[in-house]
Design an enzyme around this catalytic site. Structure first.
Site, PDB file in Angstrom:
ATOM      1  CG  ASP A 644      38.021  93.194  56.741  1.00  0.00           C
ATOM      2  OD1 ASP A 644      38.952  92.403  57.025  1.00  0.00           O
ATOM      3  OD2 ASP A 644      37.545  93.976  57.586  1.00  0.00           O
TER       4      ASP A 644
HETATM    5  C1  BGC Z   1      39.696  92.885  60.233  1.00  0.00           C
HETATM    6  C2  BGC Z   1      40.788  93.585  59.444  1.00  0.00           C
HETATM    7  C3  BGC Z   1      42.060  92.806  59.560  1.00  0.00           C
HETATM    8  C4  BGC Z   1      41.828  91.397  59.039  1.00  0.00           C
HETATM    9  C5  BGC Z   1      43.065  90.511  59.056  1.00  0.00           C
HETATM   10  C6  BGC Z   1      39.572  91.411  59.866  1.00  0.00           C
HETATM   11  O1  BGC Z   1      38.764  90.754  60.788  1.00  0.00           O
HETATM   12  O2  BGC Z   1      38.475  93.538  60.042  1.00  0.00           O
HETATM   13  O3  BGC Z   1      40.948  94.881  59.905  1.00  0.00           O
HETATM   14  O4  BGC Z   1      43.099  93.445  58.882  1.00  0.00           O
HETATM   15  O5  BGC Z   1      40.838  90.770  59.839  1.00  0.00           O
HETATM   16  O6  BGC Z   1      43.422  90.158  60.336  1.00  0.00           O
END
Ligand code: BGC
Length: 874
Positions: A644
């Protein structure tokens, strides 16, 4: 832009199919054509389409109640009392006097209850109950002349609904959740009976927050969360221990018609339980029915939930009197439980304990029809595994790659591998440690609101596929379709429509230059306060897994790669980066990993995103038991894993743990630390190779890579260019038309209106003999009055523009040219086709971003042939 209208229809249809009718007294619904209908409350003016964060999609419009009511009034399905909108605009608090005014002109009124949900923060206990304002409104309504109230629940998380019973004027309650951009229309479709509600709950609604088994333990400590309820999550808890605490059970939902089940039973065939039943519409209007199949396993040495969902099916639309035979099937071994300690016959094994397994079909977890019993004579293990979280550290026994250093021959490109001219292992073995490591790092973003690229080793033919959020639509700076939130999608229990939604997102992502969608998100609704519950499906792993699989299949059918997230046990948002989920292995296997397992095995998603949280003391992105043991060794997953975003975990630990890509772009120092660890012997070369293998293997599935496959341009080599062209790639969908001009010259390409509106660019890889200024010219013709070709380098810097301000048809060709500076050696050149006016999109060029998706493209055709490059002598 490209045609989104069809996708808006999918969004509307899915939203209406998911909505759950919880109450409908005195036949207030469906609304009749002579009913005078109005709204009460400011909330009705701004419906919540979806959650925040990665679930927030930019879309052309969000349909309000006023839009929905007006549409139905125009169709003669109700009388819309328009002035209730004006009243709502200027009224902060409705007193009895205003309500009486409304009562005088309406027969039925709509009110809404709203709650938001977003990543990074959990909901609060205060939000779980009704607010003082909501209570006051309901009390005033009871004291007024208003007679029939329809309550719309515009949120995804479960909240306390027991208070509704105190207000008898609330006759109908519809759980509309967060229905996406078509919300006002989709809600009115259901209220008017154009769509007979057929959604059923995917979460148990208990009386109070304290009734949930997790209440005491949710977010009690920012550093750790004990999953002390074990496997008893949601209805598994309530149906086993606390039936009286349930207001609306799992699987519940009303319809405007009634269904009867008959001839239900099952046979066991080839280790599968095969259920059949007849469903008959015995009511007065057409409708669909969701049928659930549950198993009640015998209580043995392992405690078991009273009931567990094992399968489901949804009928087609049945007319009154019509019958459909449904089949629901699941494997016998799906009834097994996980024995961590070995209290039965085996340790770390899936076990079917002896006894009677009762099989039911059901309208909800409370409305069961006994199909028959399946007997297990002797307790048996159905699958032996290894406890991944309670025993010694994971040790990798086998690796596809070695640590040997090979002699490097001729450079192998990834295209050689895909063309079958070279094998993958030789491709990987030719790469240096630095190159292998770079494949494990996030790569530059190519457009606004993109999230990052991956791969990007161009000299070996590895493109830079682009990722974008998210679970309920393609999250871009241009408008796309905002679909209903994940919970509502799951409430439809309709895998066909879910597939259609996936395919629609696939088309949009593909057409706007995306390769990898960061969704679906599929963690379990462990607790009603979970901040991201709107992005997740359900409290039950089977429905989560099946819903995710349908979406992934849809997405990937259109060439967009899917990413399951967040693997695993990401069930609270406050302090999500440091929170340690302490979960017993059985609960992990049966609940928190089960949905992922189903989705991985049924739909083979190209990517999986690990979560922010720790799992049993280790970050999931560095958790070898999870990533190597379960995902690779047990599930045989061959896609790539990514972290993530900005998770703050050491990449060295992640490489060892088996995470393949560190996201997002911008952490070269982490790569340097991995290099150092390799040089110091802490990370073996084979591990870097294996990691890179998973990355390129998944890159080969992306749009960016596949577009290169068209190889159109090889033909042009040496023919029309003074400088050799190594490769030319690009164009959305690579729908390039080959044709010949009257004089016999071949077109490089022809973009017709539809293709141009998708994405108009083309890449060249040029081998430049010496650094300097070059004149670049192209022969083009177009019936668009103002065409420009913009030239970019691979970092997104605009090098020059060639203008053509004359429109003709295919008979007249013009040479346009500009001068650009090129470096010696390989240069990637990107040509973007645009037209005036473009000023308002100038912001696209801030930073290293390339306008892949062009909002207002030329409406007409463009042909281009003969790109020429010549050195300018100084
Ligand atoms: C989230 C993800 C997301 C990523 C990119 C993170 O803060 O937890 O689910 O895909 O950001 O935007």
């Amino acid at each position: 832009m490209f045609d989104l209208k069809k996708n808006y229809e999918v969004s509307r249809k899915l939203a209406a199919q998911g909505m759950v009718l919880l109450e409908n007294n005195e036949h207030v619904l469906p609304i009749q054509s002579m009913d005078r209908v109005g709204i009460i409350g400011k909330e009705c003016l701004n419906l919540i389409k979806g959650g925040g964060g990665s679930g927030n999609v930019k879309c052309e419009y969000v349909k309000s109640f006023a839009d929905g009511l007006r549409e139905k009034a125009e169709e003669g399905k109700l009388i819309f009392v328009e002035n209730t909108i004006e009243i709502a605009e200027k009224t902060e608090a409705y007193d009895v006097c205003i309500l009486n005014q409304i009562a005088a002109t309406t027969d039925k009124v709509i009110i809404t209850m709203q709650r938001q949900g977003t990543e990074g923060e959990d909901r609060t206990v205060e939000e779980f109950g009704p607010t003082a304002q909501e209570v006051e409104l309901l009390q005033n309504i009871e004291a007024s002349d208003i007679k029939k109230v329809i309550l719309i629940l515009n949120f995804a998380n479960v909240v306390d609904l027991s208070f509704i019973k105190k207000y008898p004027k609330v006759k109908s309650v519809l759980f509309a959740s967060m229905p996406g951009m078509e919300c006002g229309s989709a809600i009115m479709d259901v209220l008017c009976g154009d769509v007979n509600p057929s959604g059923k709950l995917v979460d148990t609604i208990a009386y109070t927050y304290e009734d949930y088994p997790t209440a005491e333990w949710f977010n009690y400590n920012p550093r750790e969360t004990k999953y002390q309820e074990g496997i008893f999550v949601g209805y598994r808890y309530f149906e086993t221990f606390a039936k009286e605490k349930v207001l609306y059970p799992f699987g519940y939902g009303l319809s405007y018609t009634r269904f009867e089940y008959s001839n239900y039973g099952f046979v066991e065939e080839e280790d599968n339980i095969k259920i059949t039943l007849d469903v008959t519409n015995v009511g007065a209007c057409a409708g669909r029915e969701v049928v659930q199949a549950y198993c009640s396993a015998p209580q043995g040495k392992l405690p078991k939930p009273a009931l567990e969902l094992k399968g489901y099916a949804k009928t087609k639309e049945l007319n009154p009197g019509e019958t459909e035979t449904l089949n629901i099937q699941f494997a016998v071994k799906e009834m097994a439980s996980y024995d961590t300690e070995g209290v039965t016959v085996a340790k770390a094994a899936w076990v079917l304990e002896k006894g009677i397994y009762r099989i039911y079909v059901a309208k909800s977890v409370r409305h069961l029809y006994h199909c028959g019993d399946y007997e297990v004579a002797e307790t048996m293990a159905t699958e032996q595994t290894i406890n991944r979280f309670t025993e010694e550290k994971y040790i990798q026994k086998q690796c596809r790659f070695s640590d040997d250093i090979f002699e490097i021959g001729e450079k192998i490109s990834l295209y050689d591998v895909s063309d079958g001219k070279a094998d993958m292992d030789s491709f990987i073995n030719q790469l240096s440690a630095e190159e292998l490591i770079s494949l494990g790092l996030g790569q530059p973003i190519a457009f606004p609101m993109g999230t990052s690229g991956i791969g990007n080793l161009k000299k070996y033919g590895v493109p830079n596929p682009q990722t974008a959020d998210g679970p309920v639509g393609v999250r871009r700076s241009v408008n796309t379709t905002c679909f209903p939130c994940s919970t509502l999608i799951a409430c439809s229990w309709d895998q066909e429509l879910q597939f259609a939604m996936g395919a629609a997102m696939g088309y949009e992502g593909y057409s706007t230059g995306i390769d990898i969608l960061l969704g679906p998100a599929m963690n379990i609704h462990r607790d009603p306060l979970g901040g991201r519950n709107n992005e997740y499906f359900s409290e039950d792993p089977l429905i989560s897994g099946k819903t995710a699989a349908a979406l992934v299949k849809g997405l990937q059918s259109e060439g967009l790669c899917a990413t399951l997230k967040h693997f695993a046990a990401n069930n609270c948002e406050d302090s999500r980066n440091v929170n340690n989920s302490i979960v017993e292995e059985r609960a992990l296997r049966e609940i928190y990993l089960k949905g992922f397992e189903i989705a991985v095995k049924e739909s083979n998603p190209a990517y999986i995103m690990t979560s922010y949280n720790l799992l049993n003391g280790e970050h999931t992105s560095a958790n070898a038991g999870l990533l190597r043991g379960i995902l690779r060794d047990e599930w045989h997953y061959e896609g790539a894993t990514m972290t993530d975003w900005r998770n703050g975990v050491s990449m060295v630990d992640e490489v060892i743990g088996g995470n393949n890509i560190k996201m997002p772009f911008g952490y070269p120092d982490e790569g340097e630390k991995v290099l150092k660890a390799y040089q110091e012997g802490k990370i073996p070369l084979r591990m870097l190779r294996e990691n890179a293998f998973y990355v390129v293997n998944s890159v080969m599935k992306t749009r960016s890579f596949k577009q290169h496959d068209f190889g159109i341009i090889h033909k042009m080599e040496g023919e029309s260019l003074d400088i050799p062209v190594l490769k030319v790639n690009g164009l959305a969908s690579a729908r390039i038309t080959h044709a010949r001009r009257e004089d016999g010259a071949e077109y490089l390409f022809h973009l017709n209106r539809e293709q141009r509106n998708q994405r108009s660019f083309v890449y060249y890889v040029l081998d430049i003999p010496k650094e300097g200024e070059y004149r670049i010219s192209a022969e083009i013709c177009t019936n668009c009055p103002e065409t420009q070709i913009w030239f970019y380098d691979e970092d997104g810097n605009r090098l020059g523009t060639a203008y053509c301000s004359v429109a003709t048809d295919e008979s007249k060709w013009y040479t346009v040219e500009t001068k650009i500076n090129l470096k010696k050696g390989e240069n990637m050149l990107k040509l973007v086709f645009a037209n005036e006016p473009y000023k308002e999109y100038e912001y696209f060029f801030a930073g290293p971003e390339i306008p892949n998706a062009w909002p207002e493209l030329a409406k007409e055709d463009i042909w281009m042939a003969k790109l020429k490059l010549s050195y300018v002598n100084k």
